[in-house]
Design an enzyme around this catalytic site. Structure first.
Site, PDB file in Angstrom:
ATOM      1  N   ARG A 321      31.152  40.778  41.680  1.00 21.01           N
ATOM      2  CA  ARG A 321      32.400  41.537  41.789  1.00 21.01           C
ATOM      3  C   ARG A 321      33.103  41.603  40.427  1.00 21.01           C
ATOM      4  O   ARG A 321      33.699  42.631  40.084  1.00 21.01           O
ATOM      5  CB  ARG A 321      33.323  40.959  42.866  1.00 21.01           C
ATOM      6  CG  ARG A 321      34.566  41.795  43.118  1.00 21.01           C
ATOM      7  CD  ARG A 321      35.322  41.363  44.356  1.00 21.01           C
ATOM      8  NE  ARG A 321      34.705  41.836  45.579  1.00 21.01           N
ATOM      9  CZ  ARG A 321      34.936  43.026  46.143  1.00 21.01           C
ATOM     10  NH1 ARG A 321      35.785  43.872  45.593  1.00 21.01           N
ATOM     11  NH2 ARG A 321      34.325  43.382  47.249  1.00 21.01           N
ATOM     12  N   GLU A 728      43.775  41.603  48.512  1.00 23.67           N
ATOM     13  CA  GLU A 728      43.494  41.041  47.197  1.00 23.67           C
ATOM     14  C   GLU A 728      43.961  41.863  45.993  1.00 23.67           C
ATOM     15  O   GLU A 728      44.397  41.286  44.999  1.00 23.67           O
ATOM     16  CB  GLU A 728      41.986  40.807  47.046  1.00 23.67           C
ATOM     17  CG  GLU A 728      41.416  39.819  48.015  1.00 23.67           C
ATOM     18  CD  GLU A 728      39.904  39.847  47.976  1.00 23.67           C
ATOM     19  OE1 GLU A 728      39.321  40.794  48.548  1.00 23.67           O
ATOM     20  OE2 GLU A 728      39.302  38.957  47.375  1.00 23.67           O
TER      21      GLU A 728
END
Ligand code: MTE
Ligand code: HPA
Ligand code: MOS
Length: 779
Positions: A321, A728
């Site tokens: 990520r 997030e």
């Protein structure tokens, strides 16, 4: 029938902000967390013996004496594991109890099971440990020097960076560092394990990942998954720290049940939790960048090296990520991204809000700040010049859906935050103030929504409609404060046309929803909300068919507990056809199925790790933040004066919850970049392992002036109820505060390139001293 309670006022449907479902219980203390559950009869307590060494051989663990102490029922080590001593979720490299050697301080070596916590603690001191100490490797540099990784080194590449570097007029290279971060969830890791008949067991765990708990407990005990039930009502916060790292405690409590036949509880104290559990990944990244006079990035190369600790945990996914966010919001034709997951003798680093995204983004944002300083340009101008536009593709080949939102956010935030005026004001302030300097920082975010592990992008749900028209919903997500339960209840309320009070969200239970994905990647409402949508629409299809059979009217709406006729587009709120309750009763006597299971799998996502190409994300969330700080040059103290945030969460299911998520994530981001400092000694022991030595942000660290706005006019056609995930992405806004500190220090005439996350007052003060020194030598 005449309607007394006409529909039109909010009844909890999607797009409104009803009170969150646990609000009253939270503030009155009625909400139950694991340690609040009624204690079963015969409960035993489990305490762990953590490894005192970061690296060493286990010569012997002698438990004989400890076993004889009063109240002690069992003392267990790796040899007492009936199944497999293996709990690694992605890579099978993690044991439940240390065997042969220890790899980090805090690694569980043995457990004591006793009638009281005090008796268990007394027995821990009597376990005789013989370890042979080895020299630990603690840093990214150590691991790179020895090529020690927990997984494969990966690459994503487009264009030809070397060609551009070989022939460019503006070039920078350097290293960017960030340290880790403690999750500091309010509820520590906690588990209650209860034996059931026929060899079964129920585990109440504070975990984001019931399915993994079920699989790993079964694996460690050597029984079928069907013997293990995991039940999770809510967590007192997870933030990623309970995605994989609740597993070991559940397995240990289950092992204690296996050997004693009695219920057991294992709750870590705050200090145990901070010492033993993994944190956000520290990164040390090397960059090279080529650009033109106007600040256009011509080539960018970055090596992202993460400190993964002793075992893989979810580190390979976190690094992935980070790599997939390395270019953030910028279109860069020539780009090379390398990721190395470094293996060291620290506690395994793990998921933490943003999951590598913030670390990858931090490098490019820092690089642009440095470019701006070098060129004497405004970083906001450089960001706008390089920003993604409609039709652009990410370095891994995915077309950026809604890329035009980047420009929209950039333009609006520049105006709303009064960036240009503010800059002038700050310059004037800095000219006239000797001991205080102000700075301004801006950080955008483009966050890819979906699990990068394709198979995890699935959700499930189970719905029962009862005879009084009330509804029970179990879904695959875990409630941990993000209020996924409220959002999911709103989705169901909208679809069934009933008020929120008629809906109960049940605990997550492996008997009712199976094989669920962890509640993570900000995707739990997307995935499980869509499963609830599918299940509720399945029941509604049957109910609508019944309405047609009963009334022969095709055009009706379900709202707020009533069914209304619609004629020529107009709803007759005066005279409802019937109520939801009466319809459901009729449905029962007509033998209509009032239950449904729902499932959802996000379409069209894939990623080829070997080529670094694919379509890993269903869509992207966008936004940006501007922050202004004042730095006290005498003390290094930082004051966050103001912050402006614009965030794109599509068409919000619950605007209040979404704003709350932005506030919380931003606060956590502020903590990461300014005050939260993990300090280890040379032996790899965490010294800042208690709230007394580790400073999380408090209300005083939140800017007095804080503006948060949800981007208007955004409709996510591929998201549940056209919304976008929120959990997030806003964490990244903390980085604007870091850049503002850098900007303030730049006003001293030198770029503070040694400054890293966290920019604690101590580190800022050192930078100020460095500036003064280099200033002196010039004079
Ligand atoms: N908000 C609260 N209050 N508590 C939490 O533990 N976890 C965050 C975020 N917001 C968290 C939170 C993290 S790390 C994630 S991935 C998402 O919530 C997960 O929930 P969602 O998928 O429902 O957004
Ligand atoms: N995000 C969060 N958790 C995860 C992911 C992700 O992309 N992949 C696996 N676990
Ligand atoms: Mo969140 S870090 O994906 O649990």
């Amino acid at each position: 029938m005449k309607n007394k309670e006409k529909s039109s006022s909010p009844w909890g449907q999607v797009g409104t902000s009803p009170w969150h479902l646990s609000g009253r219980d939270h503030v009155t203390g009625r909400s139950q967390f694991i340690d609040d559950l009624p204690k079963p009869r015969n409960l035993l307590y489990v305490k762990i013996l953590p490894s005192p060494l970061a690296r060493g051989k286990i010569i012997a663990i002698n438990t004989e004496k400890a076993k004889t102490l009063p109240g002690v029922v069992a003392v267990l080590t790796a040899t007492d594991i009936p199944g497999e001593n293996q709990i690694g979720g992605i890579i099978q490299d993690e044991v439940c109890l240390a065997q042969d050697h220890v790899q980090f301080i805090g690694e569980p070596l043995a457990i004591v099971v006793a009638e009281s916590i005090e008796q268990a603690e007394a027995a821990l001191c009597q376990i005789e440990l013989q370890l042979e100490e080895e020299i630990p490797e603690l840093t990214i540099k150590d691991a790179l020097a020895k090529n020690q990784f927990v997984g494969p080194v990966r690459k994503i590449e487009r264009g030809d960076v070397e060609n551009v570097f070989a022939d460019c007029s503006n070039y920078l290279e350097g290293v960017i560092r960030n340290e880790g971060q403690e999750h500091f969830y309010l509820e520590t890791q906690c588990v209650l394990a209860v034996p059931e008949d026929n060899g079964g067991m129920t585990i109440y765990s504070s975990s984001q990942n019931p399915n993994e708990i079920q699989r790993m407990v079964a694996n460690v005990l050597g029984v079928g998954q069907h013997q293990i039930t995991v039940d999770i009502k809510r967590l007192g916060g997870g933030f990623g720290g309970k995605e994989s790292q609740a597993t070991v405690w559940a397995c240990l409590a289950a092992l204690a049940v296996f050997h004693t036949g009695r219920p057991t509880e294992l709750c870590l104290t705050r200090d145990e939790d901070m010492l033993c559990t993994g944190k956000r990944h520290a990164f040390e990244s090397y960059y090279r960048v080529a650009f033109d006079e106007a600040g256009k990035i011509l080539a960018y190369s970055v090596e992202l090296n993460s400190n993964c600790g002793a075992v893989a945990d979810v580190s390979t996914s976190v690094l992935e990520r980070a790599m997939l966010h390395a270019e953030n919001c910028y279109q860069i034709e020539n780009i090379r991204i390398i990721g190395r997951p470094c293996k060291t003798n620290l506690h395994p680093a793990t998921a933490f809000r943003g999951f590598g995204g913030p670390q990858g983004i931090f490098v490019i944002e820092s690089v642009i700040q440095k470019m701006a300083f070098t060129l004497g340009l405004d970083p906001y101008d450089i960001k706008m010049k390089n920003s993604y536009r409609k039709g652009d593709q990410a370095p891994y080949g995915e077309a950026i859906l809604d890329a035009e939102h980047v420009g929209k956010v950039f333009d609006k935030l520049r105006k709303d935050s009064q960036w240009d005026e503010r800059k002038k004001r700050i310059a004037a302030f800095n000219d006239t103030n000797k001991y205080c300097k102000k700075g301004l920082g801006m950080t955008p975010v483009k966050f890819g929504i979906s699990f990068t592990a394709e198979h995890l992008n699935q959700g499930s749900a189970l719905i029962h409609v009862y005879l009084d028209g009330s509804i029970s919903i179990t879904h695959g997500a875990v409630e941990m404060g993000q209020e996924v339960n409220t959002k999911i209840a709103q989705i169901a309320a909208t679809n069934f046309g009933v008020p929120l009070t008629k809906i109960r969200i049940e605990s997550n239970n492996t008997k009712r929803v199976a094989n669920t994905s962890p509640t993570a990647a900000s995707s739990s409402c997307d995935l499980n909300g869509q499963a609830v949508e599918n299940a509720s629409l399945a029941i509604m299809k049957r109910l609508r068919a019944l309405v047609f059979k009963l009334f022969a009217k095709p055009d009706v709406v379900f709202e707020n507990g009533f069914i209304y006729l619609v004629t020529a587009g107009k709803t007759d709120y005066e005279f409802p056809l019937t109520t939801f309750k009466d319809l459901v009763r009729t449905a029962y006597f007509e033998r209509v199925d009032l239950s449904a299971h729902g499932f959802y799998a996000s379409p069209g996502i894939y990623f080829d790790r070997d080529t670094g190409q694919g379509n890993p994300f269903l869509y992207y969330a966008f936004g940006a933040a501007v922050s202004e700080v004042t730095v006290d040059l005498l003390t290094g103290q930082i004051t966050l004066d103001s912050s402006h945030i614009i965030h794109d969460c599509g068409s919000s299911i619950n605007p209040m919850v979404d704003v709350g998520q932005i506030e919380g994530a931003f606060a956590q981001g502020i903590g990461w970049v300014t005050t939260e400092e993990l300090v280890y000694n040379a032996s790899g022991k965490l010294l800042s392992s208690s709230p007394a030595t580790y400073k999380i942000p408090t209300i005083g660290d939140i800017p007095e002036e804080l503006h948060i706005e949800l981007l208007a006019g955004s409709f996510n056609e591929v998201g549940i109820k056209r919304s976008k995930a929120i959990g997030e992405p806003p964490f990244v806004y903390g980085e604007a505060v870091f850049l503002a500190i850098v900007d303030a220090l730049c006003s001293l005439g030198r770029y503070p390139q040694e400054l890293s996350i966290p920019a604690t007052p101590e580190k800022v003060w050192r930078e100020i001293k460095r500036c003064k020194k280099s200033g002196d030598s010039k004079e």
